[in-house]
Each structure stands twice: as C-alpha cells, then as structure tokens.
Design an enzyme around this catalytic site. Structure first.
Site, PDB file in Angstrom:
ATOM      1  N   ASP A   1      -1.673   5.706  -5.266  1.00 25.81           N
ATOM      2  CA  ASP A   1      -2.317   4.921  -3.945  1.00 25.81           C
ATOM      3  C   ASP A   1      -2.294   3.374  -4.555  1.00 25.81           C
ATOM      4  O   ASP A   1      -3.565   3.170  -4.772  1.00 25.81           O
ATOM      5  CB  ASP A   1      -3.115   5.467  -3.177  1.00 25.81           C
ATOM      6  CG  ASP A   1      -3.730   4.823  -2.018  1.00 25.81           C
ATOM      7  OD1 ASP A   1      -3.131   3.615  -1.598  1.00 25.81           O
ATOM      8  OD2 ASP A   1      -4.544   5.179  -1.252  1.00 25.81           O
TER       9      ASP A   1
ATOM     10  N   ASP B   1       0.807  -1.194  -0.017  1.00 27.13           N
ATOM     11  CA  ASP B   1      -0.066  -0.122  -0.015  1.00 27.13           C
ATOM     12  C   ASP B   1       1.131   1.360   0.039  1.00 27.13           C
ATOM     13  O   ASP B   1       1.380   1.707   1.173  1.00 27.13           O
ATOM     14  CB  ASP B   1      -0.973  -0.038   1.188  1.00 27.13           C
ATOM     15  CG  ASP B   1      -1.652   1.167   1.393  1.00 27.13           C
ATOM     16  OD1 ASP B   1      -1.742   2.080   0.324  1.00 27.13           O
ATOM     17  OD2 ASP B   1      -2.568   1.467   2.417  1.00 27.13           O
TER      18      ASP B   1
END
Ligand SMILES: *[C@@H]1O[C@H](CO)[C@@H](O)[C@H](O)[C@H]1NC(C)=O
Ligand SMILES: *[C@@H]1O[C@H](CO)[C@@H](O)[C@H](O)[C@H]1NC(C)=O
Ligand SMILES: *[C@@H]1O[C@H](CO)[C@@H](O)[C@H](O)[C@H]1NC(C)=O
Ligand SMILES: *[C@@H]1O[C@H](CO)[C@@H](O)[C@H](O)[C@H]1NC(C)=O
Ligand SMILES: *[C@@H]1O[C@H](CO)[C@@H](O)[C@H](O)[C@H]1NC(C)=O
Length: 449
Positions: free
Chosen positions: A337, A152
């Site tokens: 992201d 992430d």
C-alpha cells in the site's frame, strides 16, 4: 479508501474509452522528488498509525487513542466535510461518509514534481516525498491542467480538488477547473463518497477527462470532483487529490462503478504493470508499462496476488530480525500500500523485532513503539509470497522523532490487530515493487543503491 469490511460489489459495466491505440505500446514514469523544506514534526508517527488503523477498520488500541487525544495541532479530523456548493454543471449529491482510506494528510512543504516524457514508447514523471515521507506526490495532467497527486495502491478512486469547492477549501491548492478543459464531460447523475480511516473524506460528482501521466494517456478517465473534503485534505496544500491504483472493484462511484487509471491504460501499455520506486527523502518514481531493471539489484521475485478484497494482497507467513532465525506468522497475509506511511505487522513481529532494539518501549504517550533516536536498528525481513524475503533496512524503520529535541523516535514498524498486514512506504523505501496485472502478481527486489 474502502475498508476490508466493505461489501464487494460486482464490477458494474461502465462506459469508458481509451485513447486510440498507438502503433507502439507505451510506458511512462512518474518521479517522486524529496521535499527540501521538510521539517519533521512530533506527532507524525502517531497520526500515521491512527490513520492506517482507521483506513482498514481496525479498532485503535487504548494507548493509541490516548496519544491521539493528547496530540496537538492539526491532526486527526472529525469528518468536517463542508456544505456542497453546486456551481458546476451536472453536479451530483455529495454525502460525506464512507468507510476508510489511504494516503496521509496533514503535510506541508514544497513540491517540485515535473513531467518528463521520453517519447518513443516510454514516458516518465517525477514525484516528491512530503513532510518526512508521510506521503509522496506525483504530477498528473488532467484536461491539460497539472495537479500534484498522491498515488495510492490501497484505494481505487481518482479524485481532485476543483473549483466547485468552497474558496476556503481551495486556498493553497491547485484546483481543477472543468471550464478550462475542452475535453471534460460530466457523467450526469454519478457521485462518489470516500471516507478515510482518520475521519477524513471526500465526496462529490463525477466526469470524464483526458488524463496524462508521464505521457501515457487515457481519454475518458473518470475524474471524481470533490464538492466536500475534510479538513486534513484542505490543510495538506501540497496534495490536490489521490490516484487510486488498487483494483477497480473498490471504486466508490455510483451508480456505475468506474475503472482506475491503470485499469483503463493497461492494454495500451507495453506491459500491464506499474512500478513504485520510492526513496527515503529522495527522488523516486512511478513507472507505468515498463520495469526499469537499473533501479533494483538482481532480479525481481514474483508472488501471486489474491485480488478477492481488491487489494494487492499476498501471503506473508515468515519474518526474520537481522540475521536471526526465521519465525512463522501463521496464516499471515499482507497488502502493498503506497498510500500508507508505515508498515503495520502482526504483534509477534513487532515484539520480536523491538526486543532487539535497545531502549525500545511501547510508549503510551504516542501510542506506538518508540526508541532512542540513536539506537541501532536491525533489518527486518518479511516473506512475500513464500519464495522471497524482502529486507526492510533498519535505517528506514527509524521513522521520525516524537519530541522537539529529537531524542526519542517513532518506529516505522508498528502492530496491527488484524490478519491483514499493511506494508506501506517504510517497506517501499527498501524495496522496488512491480504491480503486475498480466498475471496478478507482485514483484520485488532491493533497490539498486
Ligand atoms: C528528462 O529526461 C531527459 C532524458 O532522460 C533528462 O536528460 C532530463 O534531465 C529529464 N528532465 C527532467 C526534468 O527530469
Ligand atoms: C508473472 O509474470 C512475471 C513477469 O512476466 C513472471 O516473471 C512470473 O513468473 C509470473 N508468474 C507469477 C506467479 O508471478
Ligand atoms: C484471498 O483473500 C481473501 C480475503 O482476504 C481470503 O478470504 C482468502 O482466504 C484468500 N485466499 C487465499 C488462497 O489465500
Ligand atoms: C515516550 O514518548 C514521549 C514523546 O511524547 C517521549 O518524550 C518519551 O521519552 C517516550 N518514553 C520513552 C520511555 O521513550
Ligand atoms: C546486489 O546483490 C549482490 C548479490 O546478491 C550483493 O552482493 C550486493 O551487495 C548487492 N548490491 C546492492 C547495492 O544491494
């Protein structure tokens, strides 16, 4: 994952140690693998959209709230962190709370990640998209135990499922067992608490251990051991935790903030970079320490990254629909992201884009834009740093059907009422992305098809 509203703390001095420097600096790769068992499910788009709003502390539009409330099945969690069970040595206190976060939960399906170390200055690991690309998983070896985890770039904690959790939470997961690691050390008194926007979260105590991702090793990496996790993580049995790859200033460990794996490893790498090569329903890769130029077309275009908020953030002030005229997004910023499924952009971009899609509607039932699944979708180009327009393929913007019949589809590009746009996996499926900590820049180029 930390929200934008989170007060930024000064990076605390922490004790950590790197593997003894190797004569040669290394790079390593994690490959993402598709999930052949994936069945698209109605509701995945709504869930992904709600999650992204909450991750970044952005109020949900009313239609999305209704859609969320109407959603069936294992969807949005209320924070259902279980009681802490303190069997492990040196446990800290778990207090589920916090403010936001990344990666999509609720996945099912099989994972076929594998480690591949190519030796001599490089290493590679595989990774797999889950449940229609809602998340991508990669294998990580912690204290000799292989865990499939979600990388992430929008958060900075490395936390794992482990044997301290209640049996019901461990079920179906690979659970890290500190007793089976000869290298694990408790960081006595340290705790972490991370809350994801959809109400999910994890909290627990912290230790250090050797982490190996595709051959690159950090010997004293902070490993956050959940003693409480919320239901969506429990249900997502394919994922056994997250590897945060944003800047260390967003790490939630207290009292001493800890560094991310990449931050610890970067000085031992051939280059202080990692790359994301994520593919639609196909094998992709994360690579650390090298940029594989066979994976993209032409050369990378580099944009300066603004690290103030701890994200991989850059300016994004223009967009273009298909071959149309470029239009402005005044003051637009965006973050890259990997832990967010969709691409969330300024409302002006959404309106201009879907005005070119036959049958597209702002669908209150599902809380976002839908269109007939057989619609032709134009490409969407977005500015990255002022000198590059990243093309997101129209095909990639058809995210998932919202009905069992598969006639209406949820858009992979949706609106967010924030100046900060979130460029998630929908963009990564079209663009190869390099995260460069050498000069804090982000490089992009279209995938080599
Ligand atoms: C590992 O890498 C080698 C050399 O590139 C390749 O031949 C092999 O198929 C790879 N194995 C896996 C499991 O990816
Ligand atoms: C940053 O580093 C990359 C790779 O070395 C380089 O190509 C680029 O020009 C540098 N500067 C910026 C602002 O991106
Ligand atoms: C960098 O990001 C911060 C936080 O989003 C913002 O306040 C600031 O204006 C940005 N700086 C530049 C030069 O864009
Ligand atoms: C809105 O979404 C629902 C799925 O919940 C779908 O059945 C319906 O056809 C959509 N409406 C339009 C106008 O596309
Ligand atoms: C690669 O770039 C060239 C030149 O810009 C272009 O003609 C070609 O279509 C591109 N190929 C792929 C696979 O994107």
């Amino acid at each position: 994952m930390p929200s934008l509203l989170r007060t930024l703390l000064l990076l605390a001095l922490v004790t950590f140690a790197l593997a003894a420097p190797k004569p040669e600096k290394r790079s390593f790769k994690v490959v993402r693998v598709p999930n052949p068992n994936f069945k698209r499910t109605a509701g995945a788009g709504t869930r992904a959209l709600v999650k992204a709003h909450r991750k970044y502390g952005v109020a949900l539009p009313p239609g999305l709230v209704d859609a969320m409330n109407a959603a069936q099945g294992p969807t949005i969690d209320t924070a259902t962190a279980e009681a802490v069970d303190g069997k492990a040595k040196g446990q800290g206190k778990a207090a589920a709370s916090a403010s936001n976060s990344a990666s999509a939960p609720g996945s099912t399906g099989s994972t076929s990640g594998s480690i591949n170390s190519t030796g001599a200055g490089s290493g590679k690991v595989t990774a797999t998209p889950e449940q229609g690309d809602v998340e991508f998983l990669s294998p990580v070896i912690i204290g000799g135990q292989t865990m499939n985890m979600d990388f992430d770039s929008g958060s900075s904690d490395l936390w794992v499922f482990n044997t301290q959790l209640a049996a019901a939470s461990q079920a179906g997961h690979t659970n890290f067992d500190v007793a089976k690691s000869t290298t694990f050390k408790m960081l006595t008194g340290s705790t972490f608490t991370i809350s994801y926007g959809d109400g999910s979260g994890a909290a627990g105590n912290v230790g250090t251990d050797t982490v190996n991702i595709g051959g690159a090793t950090v010997t004293s990496q902070a490993i956050e051991l959940a003693t409480a996790v919320s239901a969506s993580f429990v249900q997502d049995t394919q994922s056994n935790g997250l590897v945060g790859l944003a800047f260390s200033k967003l790490n939630t460990v207290k009292p001493a903030q800890q560094k991310t794996f990449f931050d610890n490893a970067k000085d031992t790498l051939a280059m202080p970079v990692f790359t994301a090569d994520l593919r639609k329903a196909a094998v992709g890769a994360y690579e650390f320490g090298a940029i594989d130029s066979t994976k993209f077309n032409g050369s990378l275009s580099w944009a300066a990254v603004n690290t103030t908020s701890g994200f991989w953030q850059f300016s994004s002030q223009k967009f273009q629909v298909g071959t149309g005229t470029a239009m402005n997004v005044a003051g637009g910023q965006a973050i890259a992201d990997t832990g967010t499924t969709l691409m969330l952009v300024n409302a002006a971009v959404v309106n201009a884009y879907y005005s070119q899609v036959t049958g597209a509607v702002n669908n209150q039932t599902v809380g976002g834009v839908t269109f007939p699944c057989n619609s032709q979708l134009p490409d969407l180009s977005v500015d990255v740093g002022g000198n590059y327009m990243a093309v997101v393929r129209g095909d990639d913007i058809n995210f998932a059907p919202v009905d069992q019949a598969g006639t209406t589809c949820f858009g992979g590009v949706q609106a967010i009422a924030s100046n900060l746009q979130i460029y998630g996996d929908i963009m990564f499926k079209s663009q190869f992305v390099a995260f460069n900590n050498g000069n804090n820049s982000i490089g992009m180029a279209p995938h080599q098809s």
